[in-house]
Motif scaffolding. Structure first.
Motif, PDB file in Angstrom:
ATOM      1  N   LYS A  79       0.817  -1.217   0.000  1.00 45.35           N
ATOM      2  CA  LYS A  79       0.000   0.000   0.000  1.00 45.35           C
ATOM      3  C   LYS A  79       0.853   1.270   0.000  1.00 45.35           C
ATOM      4  CE  LYS A  79      -3.968  -2.373   1.834  1.00 45.35           C
ATOM      5  NZ  LYS A  79      -5.019  -2.495   2.804  1.00 45.35           N
ATOM      6  N   ASP A  80       2.171   1.116   0.154  1.00 47.39           N
ATOM      7  CA  ASP A  80       3.077   2.262   0.075  1.00 47.39           C
ATOM      8  C   ASP A  80       3.542   2.522  -1.353  1.00 47.39           C
ATOM      9  OD1 ASP A  80       2.982   2.622   2.840  1.00 47.39           O
ATOM     10  OD2 ASP A  80       4.617   1.193   3.161  1.00 47.39           O
ATOM     11  N   ASN A  81       3.232   1.625  -2.265  1.00 48.86           N
ATOM     12  CA  ASN A  81       3.659   1.763  -3.652  1.00 48.86           C
ATOM     13  C   ASN A  81       2.933   2.933  -4.312  1.00 48.86           C
ATOM     14  OD1 ASN A  81       3.183   1.052  -6.687  1.00 48.86           O
ATOM     15  ND2 ASN A  81       4.968  -0.132  -6.079  1.00 48.86           N
ATOM     16  N   ASP A  82       3.626   3.633  -5.187  1.00 49.16           N
ATOM     17  CA  ASP A  82       3.049   4.778  -5.895  1.00 49.16           C
ATOM     18  C   ASP A  82       1.792   4.409  -6.676  1.00 49.16           C
ATOM     19  OD1 ASP A  82       5.005   6.450  -4.923  1.00 49.16           O
ATOM     20  OD2 ASP A  82       6.227   6.369  -6.755  1.00 49.16           O
ATOM     21  N   TYR A  83       1.698   3.160  -7.123  1.00 48.67           N
ATOM     22  CA  TYR A  83       0.561   2.741  -7.932  1.00 48.67           C
ATOM     23  C   TYR A  83      -0.660   2.373  -7.098  1.00 48.67           C
ATOM     24  CZ  TYR A  83       4.404   2.041 -11.229  1.00 48.67           C
ATOM     25  OH  TYR A  83       5.519   2.190 -11.989  1.00 48.67           O
ATOM     26  N   TYR A  84      -0.483   2.202  -5.788  1.00 44.77           N
ATOM     27  CA  TYR A  84      -1.610   1.732  -4.988  1.00 44.77           C
ATOM     28  C   TYR A  84      -2.804   2.688  -5.072  1.00 44.77           C
ATOM     29  CZ  TYR A  84      -4.618  -0.077  -1.397  1.00 44.77           C
ATOM     30  OH  TYR A  84      -5.713  -0.574  -0.748  1.00 44.77           O
ATOM     31  N   GLY A  85      -2.562   3.963  -4.964  1.00 41.98           N
ATOM     32  CA  GLY A  85      -3.658   4.930  -5.078  1.00 41.98           C
ATOM     33  C   GLY A  85      -4.361   4.840  -6.421  1.00 41.98           C
ATOM     34  N   PHE A  86      -3.608   4.480  -7.433  1.00 38.53           N
ATOM     35  CA  PHE A  86      -4.132   4.333  -8.790  1.00 38.53           C
ATOM     36  C   PHE A  86      -5.053   3.120  -8.900  1.00 38.53           C
ATOM     37  CE2 PHE A  86      -3.176   2.585 -13.143  1.00 38.53           C
ATOM     38  CZ  PHE A  86      -3.897   3.520 -13.866  1.00 38.53           C
ATOM     39  N   ILE A  87      -4.677   2.014  -8.252  1.00 42.02           N
ATOM     40  CA  ILE A  87      -5.462   0.782  -8.382  1.00 42.02           C
ATOM     41  C   ILE A  87      -6.433   0.551  -7.230  1.00 42.02           C
ATOM     42  CG2 ILE A  87      -3.684  -0.342  -9.762  1.00 42.02           C
ATOM     43  CD1 ILE A  87      -3.053  -1.992  -7.177  1.00 42.02           C
ATOM     44  N   GLU A  88      -6.304   1.333  -6.177  1.00 43.66           N
ATOM     45  CA  GLU A  88      -7.137   1.134  -4.989  1.00 43.66           C
ATOM     46  C   GLU A  88      -8.630   1.165  -5.327  1.00 43.66           C
ATOM     47  OE1 GLU A  88      -7.514   2.916  -0.477  1.00 43.66           O
ATOM     48  OE2 GLU A  88      -6.669   4.197  -2.041  1.00 43.66           O
ATOM     49  N   GLN A  89      -9.039   2.119  -6.133  1.00 46.53           N
ATOM     50  CA  GLN A  89     -10.460   2.228  -6.475  1.00 46.53           C
ATOM     51  C   GLN A  89     -10.940   1.044  -7.309  1.00 46.53           C
ATOM     52  OE1 GLN A  89     -12.569   4.309  -5.032  1.00 46.53           O
ATOM     53  NE2 GLN A  89     -10.754   4.898  -3.895  1.00 46.53           N
ATOM     54  N   ILE A  90     -10.064   0.520  -8.149  1.00 44.37           N
ATOM     55  CA  ILE A  90     -10.413  -0.669  -8.935  1.00 44.37           C
ATOM     56  C   ILE A  90     -10.645  -1.849  -7.993  1.00 44.37           C
ATOM     57  CG2 ILE A  90      -9.551  -2.357 -10.622  1.00 44.37           C
ATOM     58  CD1 ILE A  90      -7.926   0.009 -11.855  1.00 44.37           C
ATOM     59  N   ILE A  91      -9.707  -2.055  -7.086  1.00 44.90           N
ATOM     60  CA  ILE A  91      -9.792  -3.179  -6.152  1.00 44.90           C
ATOM     61  C   ILE A  91     -11.054  -3.071  -5.291  1.00 44.90           C
ATOM     62  CG2 ILE A  91      -8.707  -4.228  -4.129  1.00 44.90           C
ATOM     63  CD1 ILE A  91      -5.992  -3.527  -5.383  1.00 44.90           C
ATOM     64  N   LYS A  92     -11.366  -1.880  -4.836  1.00 51.68           N
ATOM     65  CA  LYS A  92     -12.532  -1.686  -3.965  1.00 51.68           C
ATOM     66  C   LYS A  92     -13.857  -1.950  -4.698  1.00 51.68           C
ATOM     67  CE  LYS A  92     -10.413   0.973  -0.384  1.00 51.68           C
ATOM     68  NZ  LYS A  92      -9.831  -0.208   0.186  1.00 51.68           N
ATOM     69  N   GLN A  93     -13.863  -1.817  -6.020  1.00 50.90           N
ATOM     70  CA  GLN A  93     -15.079  -2.054  -6.809  1.00 50.90           C
ATOM     71  C   GLN A  93     -15.333  -3.536  -7.061  1.00 50.90           C
ATOM     72  OE1 GLN A  93     -17.265   0.399  -7.771  1.00 50.90           O
ATOM     73  NE2 GLN A  93     -15.959   1.697  -6.518  1.00 50.90           N
ATOM     74  N   LEU A  94     -14.341  -4.377  -6.790  1.00 50.84           N
ATOM     75  CA  LEU A  94     -14.463  -5.812  -7.067  1.00 50.84           C
ATOM     76  C   LEU A  94     -15.230  -6.532  -5.968  1.00 50.84           C
ATOM     77  CD1 LEU A  94     -10.792  -6.459  -8.222  1.00 50.84           C
ATOM     78  CD2 LEU A  94     -12.821  -6.217  -9.674  1.00 50.84           C
ATOM     79  N   PRO A  95     -15.915  -7.620  -6.317  1.00 52.30           N
ATOM     80  CA  PRO A  95     -16.629  -8.384  -5.292  1.00 52.30           C
ATOM     81  C   PRO A  95     -15.649  -9.020  -4.304  1.00 52.30           C
ATOM     82  CG  PRO A  95     -16.802  -9.468  -7.438  1.00 52.30           C
ATOM     83  CD  PRO A  95     -16.086  -8.173  -7.645  1.00 52.30           C
ATOM     84  N   ASP A  96     -16.088  -9.136  -3.075  1.00 50.10           N
ATOM     85  CA  ASP A  96     -15.277  -9.728  -2.018  1.00 50.10           C
ATOM     86  C   ASP A  96     -14.855 -11.145  -2.407  1.00 50.10           C
ATOM     87  OD1 ASP A  96     -14.140  -9.815   0.641  1.00 50.10           O
ATOM     88  OD2 ASP A  96     -15.790 -11.161   1.141  1.00 50.10           O
ATOM     89  N   GLN A  97     -13.605 -11.486  -2.141  1.00 48.75           N
ATOM     90  CA  GLN A  97     -13.073 -12.812  -2.452  1.00 48.75           C
ATOM     91  C   GLN A  97     -12.657 -13.575  -1.203  1.00 48.75           C
ATOM     92  OE1 GLN A  97     -12.835 -14.009  -5.896  1.00 48.75           O
ATOM     93  NE2 GLN A  97     -14.281 -12.322  -5.897  1.00 48.75           N
ATOM     94  N   ASP A  98     -12.892 -12.993  -0.036  1.00 48.67           N
ATOM     95  CA  ASP A  98     -12.438 -13.619   1.205  1.00 48.67           C
ATOM     96  C   ASP A  98     -13.073 -14.988   1.448  1.00 48.67           C
ATOM     97  OD1 ASP A  98     -10.796 -11.472   1.596  1.00 48.67           O
ATOM     98  OD2 ASP A  98     -11.946 -10.607   3.251  1.00 48.67           O
ATOM     99  N   TYR A  99     -14.208 -15.243   0.808  1.00 47.90           N
ATOM    100  CA  TYR A  99     -14.848 -16.550   0.968  1.00 47.90           C
ATOM    101  C   TYR A  99     -13.922 -17.676   0.510  1.00 47.90           C
ATOM    102  CZ  TYR A  99     -15.768 -16.789  -4.056  1.00 47.90           C
ATOM    103  OH  TYR A  99     -15.624 -16.846  -5.418  1.00 47.90           O
TER     104      TYR A  99
END
Length: 114
Positions: A79-99
């Motif tokens: 999460k410290d990577n420069d790209y994290y802010g760029f991809i964070e919104q994409i990841i948050k839009q995805l369905p939960d995979q914790d199952y």
């Protein structure tokens, strides 16, 4: 919060990496969990070398980091990577995979160590 502008070439590389369903799913899982290669082998039903190759590609651009815990290497989102802010919104839009991890726990194949 300071926004980092990602160069077009680097954005294209990151998006191409995330264009693979396996890597995208890995990133979603790793956003909230630390996972070992052997867990991904089980989740994705693929060989250890294939899983390691996917993780290597994500690690090479700094999207994931690895940490040794005993005999295992665990991966997590960097999460410290420069790209994290760029991809964070994409990841948050995805369905939960914790199952998928819960299924491993139920089968007794989830790695847990200190």
């Amino acid at each position: 919060m300071l926004k980092t502008v990602v160069e077009m070439d680097k954005a294209a590389v990151v998006l191409k990496l995330l264009g693979d369903k396996t890597r995208l799913t890995m990133m979603k899982l790793l956003d909230n969990n630390d996972c070992c290669v052997c867990e991904f082998v089980e989740i994705f039903d693929m060989s250890q070398p294939s899983v390691s190759q996917h993780l290597r590609k994500l690690r090479d651009v700094g999207l994931v980091r690895e940490q040794r815990k005993g005999q295992w290497i665990f991966y997590s989102v960097n999460k410290d990577n420069d790209y994290y802010g760029f991809i964070e919104q994409i990841i948050k839009q995805l369905p939960d995979q914790d199952y998928k991890l819960k299924e491993l726990e139920e089968k007794g194949t989830r790695i847990t160590c200190c």
